[in-house]
Design a protein around this motif. Structure first.
Motif, PDB file in Angstrom:
ATOM      1  N   PHE A  43       0.732  -1.196  -0.096  1.00  0.00           N
ATOM      2  CA  PHE A  43       0.109  -0.030   0.028  1.00  0.00           C
ATOM      3  C   PHE A  43       0.698   1.095  -0.040  1.00  0.00           C
ATOM      4  CE2 PHE A  43      -2.614  -3.221   2.206  1.00  0.00           C
ATOM      5  CZ  PHE A  43      -3.381  -3.492   1.536  1.00  0.00           C
ATOM      6  N   ALA A  44       2.226   1.073  -0.293  1.00  0.00           N
ATOM      7  CA  ALA A  44       3.015   2.172  -0.224  1.00  0.00           C
ATOM      8  C   ALA A  44       2.573   3.572  -1.129  1.00  0.00           C
ATOM      9  CB  ALA A  44       4.306   1.916  -0.679  1.00  0.00           C
ATOM     10  N   ASP A  45       2.015   3.076  -2.494  1.00  0.00           N
ATOM     11  CA  ASP A  45       1.686   4.101  -3.280  1.00  0.00           C
ATOM     12  C   ASP A  45       0.306   4.532  -3.544  1.00  0.00           C
ATOM     13  OD1 ASP A  45       4.253   3.787  -4.525  1.00  0.00           O
ATOM     14  OD2 ASP A  45       3.657   2.420  -5.806  1.00  0.00           O
ATOM     15  N   GLY A  93      -3.167   8.092   0.937  1.00  0.00           N
ATOM     16  CA  GLY A  93      -3.666   8.455   2.492  1.00  0.00           C
ATOM     17  C   GLY A  93      -3.238   7.376   3.351  1.00  0.00           C
ATOM     18  N   VAL A  94      -2.089   6.830   2.961  1.00  0.00           N
ATOM     19  CA  VAL A  94      -1.147   5.793   3.837  1.00  0.00           C
ATOM     20  C   VAL A  94      -0.408   6.270   4.580  1.00  0.00           C
ATOM     21  CG1 VAL A  94      -0.056   3.857   3.658  1.00  0.00           C
ATOM     22  CG2 VAL A  94      -1.853   3.967   2.014  1.00  0.00           C
ATOM     23  N   VAL A  95      -0.333   5.999   5.695  1.00  0.00           N
ATOM     24  CA  VAL A  95       0.687   6.257   6.696  1.00  0.00           C
ATOM     25  C   VAL A  95       1.290   5.177   7.401  1.00  0.00           C
ATOM     26  CG1 VAL A  95       1.124   7.809   8.753  1.00  0.00           C
ATOM     27  CG2 VAL A  95      -0.553   8.509   7.345  1.00  0.00           C
ATOM     28  N   THR A  96       2.593   5.077   7.546  1.00  0.00           N
ATOM     29  CA  THR A  96       3.300   4.026   8.127  1.00  0.00           C
ATOM     30  C   THR A  96       3.938   4.620   9.701  1.00  0.00           C
ATOM     31  OG1 THR A  96       5.223   4.223   7.014  1.00  0.00           O
ATOM     32  CG2 THR A  96       3.898   2.617   6.299  1.00  0.00           C
ATOM     33  N   VAL A  97       3.664   3.884  10.687  1.00  0.00           N
ATOM     34  CA  VAL A  97       4.111   4.284  12.084  1.00  0.00           C
ATOM     35  C   VAL A  97       5.072   3.164  12.618  1.00  0.00           C
ATOM     36  CG1 VAL A  97       3.565   4.733  14.279  1.00  0.00           C
ATOM     37  CG2 VAL A  97       1.974   5.490  12.299  1.00  0.00           C
ATOM     38  N   LYS A  98       6.029   3.456  13.042  1.00  0.00           N
ATOM     39  CA  LYS A  98       7.013   2.664  13.550  1.00  0.00           C
ATOM     40  C   LYS A  98       7.261   2.969  15.112  1.00  0.00           C
ATOM     41  CE  LYS A  98      11.415   0.091  13.059  1.00  0.00           C
ATOM     42  NZ  LYS A  98      12.723   0.240  12.221  1.00  0.00           N
ATOM     43  N   PRO A  99       6.587   2.652  16.152  1.00  0.00           N
ATOM     44  CA  PRO A  99       6.833   3.207  17.408  1.00  0.00           C
ATOM     45  C   PRO A  99       8.239   2.524  17.879  1.00  0.00           C
ATOM     46  CG  PRO A  99       4.737   1.685  17.248  1.00  0.00           C
ATOM     47  CD  PRO A  99       5.565   1.678  15.833  1.00  0.00           C
ATOM     48  N   PRO A 100       8.745   3.311  18.856  1.00  0.00           N
ATOM     49  CA  PRO A 100       9.940   3.253  19.715  1.00  0.00           C
ATOM     50  C   PRO A 100      10.161   1.733  20.037  1.00  0.00           C
ATOM     51  CG  PRO A 100       9.287   5.284  19.981  1.00  0.00           C
ATOM     52  CD  PRO A 100       8.067   4.777  19.380  1.00  0.00           C
ATOM     53  N   GLY A 101      11.089   1.212  19.974  1.00  0.00           N
ATOM     54  CA  GLY A 101      11.247  -0.202  20.503  1.00  0.00           C
ATOM     55  C   GLY A 101      10.853  -1.135  19.564  1.00  0.00           C
ATOM     56  N   SER A 102       9.874  -0.859  18.654  1.00  0.00           N
ATOM     57  CA  SER A 102       9.265  -1.879  17.817  1.00  0.00           C
ATOM     58  C   SER A 102      10.287  -1.980  16.490  1.00  0.00           C
ATOM     59  CB  SER A 102       7.875  -1.599  17.463  1.00  0.00           C
ATOM     60  OG  SER A 102       7.297  -2.530  16.535  1.00  0.00           O
ATOM     61  N   GLN A 103      10.193  -3.586  15.939  1.00  0.00           N
ATOM     62  CA  GLN A 103      10.777  -3.467  14.814  1.00  0.00           C
ATOM     63  C   GLN A 103      10.218  -3.522  13.623  1.00  0.00           C
ATOM     64  OE1 GLN A 103      12.851  -7.371  15.188  1.00  0.00           O
ATOM     65  NE2 GLN A 103      14.215  -6.691  16.893  1.00  0.00           N
ATOM     66  N   HIS A 104       8.895  -3.198  13.785  1.00  0.00           N
ATOM     67  CA  HIS A 104       8.035  -3.460  12.476  1.00  0.00           C
ATOM     68  C   HIS A 104       7.043  -1.976  12.378  1.00  0.00           C
ATOM     69  CE1 HIS A 104       8.859  -7.532  13.476  1.00  0.00           C
ATOM     70  NE2 HIS A 104       8.240  -7.479  14.518  1.00  0.00           N
ATOM     71  N   GLU A 105       6.960  -1.520  11.079  1.00  0.00           N
ATOM     72  CA  GLU A 105       6.025  -0.621  10.809  1.00  0.00           C
ATOM     73  C   GLU A 105       4.535  -1.043  10.682  1.00  0.00           C
ATOM     74  OE1 GLU A 105       8.783   2.444   8.129  1.00  0.00           O
ATOM     75  OE2 GLU A 105       7.951   0.899   7.111  1.00  0.00           O
ATOM     76  N   GLY A 134      -6.442   4.938   5.631  1.00  0.00           N
ATOM     77  CA  GLY A 134      -7.699   5.620   5.436  1.00  0.00           C
ATOM     78  C   GLY A 134      -8.198   5.740   6.764  1.00  0.00           C
ATOM     79  N   GLY A 135      -7.510   5.770   7.923  1.00  0.00           N
ATOM     80  CA  GLY A 135      -7.656   5.797   9.390  1.00  0.00           C
ATOM     81  C   GLY A 135      -7.957   4.752   9.890  1.00  0.00           C
ATOM     82  N   ASN A 136      -7.445   3.355   9.274  1.00  0.00           N
ATOM     83  CA  ASN A 136      -7.818   1.789   9.659  1.00  0.00           C
ATOM     84  C   ASN A 136      -6.309   1.268   9.914  1.00  0.00           C
ATOM     85  OD1 ASN A 136     -10.798   1.623   9.419  1.00  0.00           O
ATOM     86  ND2 ASN A 136     -10.126   2.150   7.309  1.00  0.00           N
ATOM     87  N   LEU A 137      -6.008   1.138  11.081  1.00  0.00           N
ATOM     88  CA  LEU A 137      -4.583   0.476  11.413  1.00  0.00           C
ATOM     89  C   LEU A 137      -4.749  -1.013  11.198  1.00  0.00           C
ATOM     90  CD1 LEU A 137      -2.477   1.463  14.268  1.00  0.00           C
ATOM     91  CD2 LEU A 137      -2.504  -1.053  13.697  1.00  0.00           C
ATOM     92  N   LEU A 138      -3.841  -1.601  10.262  1.00  0.00           N
ATOM     93  CA  LEU A 138      -3.919  -3.033   9.910  1.00  0.00           C
ATOM     94  C   LEU A 138      -2.898  -3.739  10.842  1.00  0.00           C
ATOM     95  CD1 LEU A 138      -3.982  -2.968   5.884  1.00  0.00           C
ATOM     96  CD2 LEU A 138      -5.757  -2.782   7.742  1.00  0.00           C
TER      97      LEU A 138
END
Length: 271
Positions: free
Chosen positions: A71-73, A76-88, A93-97
């Motif tokens: 879904f990179a392209d 409305g897509v956002v990737t979040v990498k929390p501190p201490g987590s190895q995963h994005e 569209g407001g839905n965290l998969l």
């Protein structure tokens, strides 16, 4: 002339959650999981070991990476990498998969799915607390202290505060193993019940896989659950009531709802 494969109809939940891109997103989820599984199987073959650590470690990382790539392209897509987590984490569209493996074969129903094999991480607990659906049954309080799961105060949990308030947690539950690959995929919304990872689905439906019958028609797999299911629409059964005889009511003795305590019977249960 080649016939195109029939596409399963989208549910009302899928359309309301993802809008006009629902079919594209559903297809992207299956393709991402298929790629992650293929990479994990390749890692297992290359390792030349009977132990399944290469498969498990590769799948753990690649399922998040493949979703982000799929879904990179998309707008409305956002990737979040929390501190201490190895995963994005992918927010679309407001839905965290959030993908997770609930079973290694079809002997486990998705209704009994759990997040992980042990205590859910602080990040997982924070995801459910912030973005999961409101619990159907509110926890009781004991002495004024809330019995519900407290939100862990961790750097990963604090990082989630940067996401919009209306973000929804969409779970992607799948069954797979190193030999057979991807078996079943479901998505929906659920609440986290306890510290062992048990879930209560508010809605869950199968995602069709290419060349495979719908999961609800497979042996040992439950049909869709949630408010939209036929089970939820069924009439509530009325329990039969047995009125007390007039003779007993005249004595003013309260009715006995349980049998008297029997020490011998209790001892038998503990054997």
């Amino acid at each position: 002339m080649r016939s195109t494969p029939e596409v399963a109809m989208l549910s009302t939940w899928a359309v309301e959650t993802f809008g006009p891109r629902a079919e594209q997103i559903r297809q992207g989820v299956t393709e991402a999981l298929a790629i992650a599984l293929e990479n994990a199987q390749d890692a297992q073959k290359t390792a030349r070991t009977e132990l399944l650590h290469p498969f498990g470690f590769t799948l753990m990382s690649r399922k998040f990476e493949a979703l982000a790539d799929a879904f990179a392209d998309m707008p409305g897509v956002v990737t979040v990498k929390p501190p201490g987590s190895q995963h994005e984490l992918v927010v679309l569209g407001g839905n965290l998969l959030f993908p997770f493996r609930y079973a290694k074969d079809r002997s486990v129903s998705v209704v009994n799915a759990r997040i992980g094999d042990g205590r859910p991480s602080g990040l997982v607990q924070a995801l459910f607390t912030r973005f999961g659906p409101r619990p159907w049954a509110e926890q009781l309080t004991l002495g004024g202290v809330e019995a519900a799961l407290p939100e862990p105060v961790t750097p990963a949990a604090r990082a989630l505060t940067r996401l919009p308030e209306g973000t929804r947690l969409v779970l992607i539950a799948y069954a797979c193993n190193a030999r057979a690959g991807l078996l079943d995929v479901w998505w929906g919304e659920a609440e986290l019940l306890d510290r062992t990872g048990n879930l209560r689905w508010h809605y869950c439906e199968p995602i069709p896989l290419p060349g495979q019958a719908p999961a609800a028609e497979l042996p040992g797999v439950a049909a869709s659950v949630g408010e939209a299911s036929a089970f939820a629409r069924g009439a509530m059964p009325a329990p039969a009531l047995n009125p007390r005889p007039l003779r007993e009511r005249a004595t003013a003795v309260p009715p006995m709802s349980e049998a008297p305590y029997a020490p011998d019977a209790a001892a038998d249960e503990g054997r």
